[in-house]
Design a protein around this motif. Structure first.
Motif, PDB file in Angstrom:
ATOM      1  N   GLY A  40       4.791 -36.114 -47.506  1.00 21.26           N
ATOM      2  CA  GLY A  40       5.193 -35.267 -46.397  1.00 21.26           C
ATOM      3  C   GLY A  40       4.769 -33.815 -46.536  1.00 21.26           C
ATOM      4  O   GLY A  40       5.303 -32.940 -45.872  1.00 21.26           O
ATOM      5  N   ARG A  41       3.780 -33.551 -47.383  1.00 23.39           N
ATOM      6  CA  ARG A  41       3.359 -32.176 -47.649  1.00 23.39           C
ATOM      7  C   ARG A  41       2.013 -31.854 -47.018  1.00 23.39           C
ATOM      8  O   ARG A  41       1.183 -32.734 -46.823  1.00 23.39           O
ATOM      9  N   LEU A  42       1.822 -30.591 -46.739  1.00 23.25           N
ATOM     10  CA  LEU A  42       0.550 -30.056 -46.263  1.00 23.25           C
ATOM     11  C   LEU A  42       0.270 -28.756 -47.001  1.00 23.25           C
ATOM     12  O   LEU A  42       1.199 -28.101 -47.469  1.00 23.25           O
ATOM     13  N   PRO A  43      -1.002 -28.361 -47.104  1.00 21.76           N
ATOM     14  CA  PRO A  43      -1.293 -27.049 -47.665  1.00 21.76           C
ATOM     15  C   PRO A  43      -0.639 -25.959 -46.821  1.00 21.76           C
ATOM     16  O   PRO A  43      -0.424 -26.138 -45.622  1.00 21.76           O
ATOM     17  N   TRP A  70       0.225 -22.478 -39.903  1.00 16.96           N
ATOM     18  CA  TRP A  70       0.499 -23.608 -39.006  1.00 16.96           C
ATOM     19  C   TRP A  70      -0.683 -24.532 -38.754  1.00 16.96           C
ATOM     20  O   TRP A  70      -0.514 -25.668 -38.327  1.00 16.96           O
ATOM     21  N   ALA A  71      -1.894 -24.109 -39.029  1.00 17.84           N
ATOM     22  CA  ALA A  71      -3.071 -24.891 -38.625  1.00 17.84           C
ATOM     23  C   ALA A  71      -3.166 -26.249 -39.314  1.00 17.84           C
ATOM     24  O   ALA A  71      -3.551 -27.231 -38.682  1.00 17.84           O
ATOM     25  N   TYR A  72      -2.817 -26.349 -40.593  1.00 12.82           N
ATOM     26  CA  TYR A  72      -2.909 -27.649 -41.256  1.00 12.82           C
ATOM     27  C   TYR A  72      -2.010 -28.668 -40.564  1.00 12.82           C
ATOM     28  O   TYR A  72      -2.376 -29.823 -40.407  1.00 12.82           O
ATOM     29  N   GLY A  73      -0.839 -28.267 -40.136  1.00 12.78           N
ATOM     30  CA  GLY A  73       0.079 -29.186 -39.462  1.00 12.78           C
ATOM     31  C   GLY A  73      -0.385 -29.604 -38.083  1.00 12.78           C
ATOM     32  O   GLY A  73      -0.064 -30.692 -37.611  1.00 12.78           O
ATOM     33  N   VAL A 128      -5.662 -36.816 -43.618  1.00 13.28           N
ATOM     34  CA  VAL A 128      -6.038 -37.532 -42.404  1.00 13.28           C
ATOM     35  C   VAL A 128      -5.988 -36.560 -41.227  1.00 13.28           C
ATOM     36  O   VAL A 128      -5.014 -35.822 -41.068  1.00 13.28           O
ATOM     37  N   VAL A 129      -7.044 -36.562 -40.421  1.00 18.43           N
ATOM     38  CA  VAL A 129      -7.117 -35.689 -39.254  1.00 18.43           C
ATOM     39  C   VAL A 129      -6.336 -36.339 -38.106  1.00 18.43           C
ATOM     40  O   VAL A 129      -6.470 -37.534 -37.852  1.00 18.43           O
ATOM     41  N   ARG A 130      -5.510 -35.546 -37.439  1.00 17.45           N
ATOM     42  CA  ARG A 130      -4.754 -36.056 -36.288  1.00 17.45           C
ATOM     43  C   ARG A 130      -5.722 -36.391 -35.158  1.00 17.45           C
ATOM     44  O   ARG A 130      -6.741 -35.726 -34.990  1.00 17.45           O
TER      45      ARG A 130
END
Length: 65
Positions: free
Chosen positions: A30-33, A18-21, A49-51
């Protein structure tokens, strides 16, 4: 991020899931590691891009001023 009260996804999944999201915006597709070696070969994590940080006073903000 909207995080629901207990039991939330973060209560039982490892941070690698969950951390990447939480910390990054998904790429243009729309993808994340997700810590799956085969899937993550396509990602350059440094290009994500960092939130922005939560607003001061927000329940999600844990920093003091």
């Amino acid at each position: 991020m909207d995080i629901a009260p207990y039991p939330d996804l973060m209560c039982y999944e490892e941070p690698a899931y969950w951390a990447y999201g939480v910390f990054h915006v998904p790429d243009a597709a729309g993808r994340l590691p997700c810590e799956d070696e085969e899937h993550d070969r396509r990602f350059d994590v440094s290009s994500l891009v960092v939130r922005p940080a939560p607003a001061p006073g927000s329940p999600a903000c844990t920093l003091t001023e």
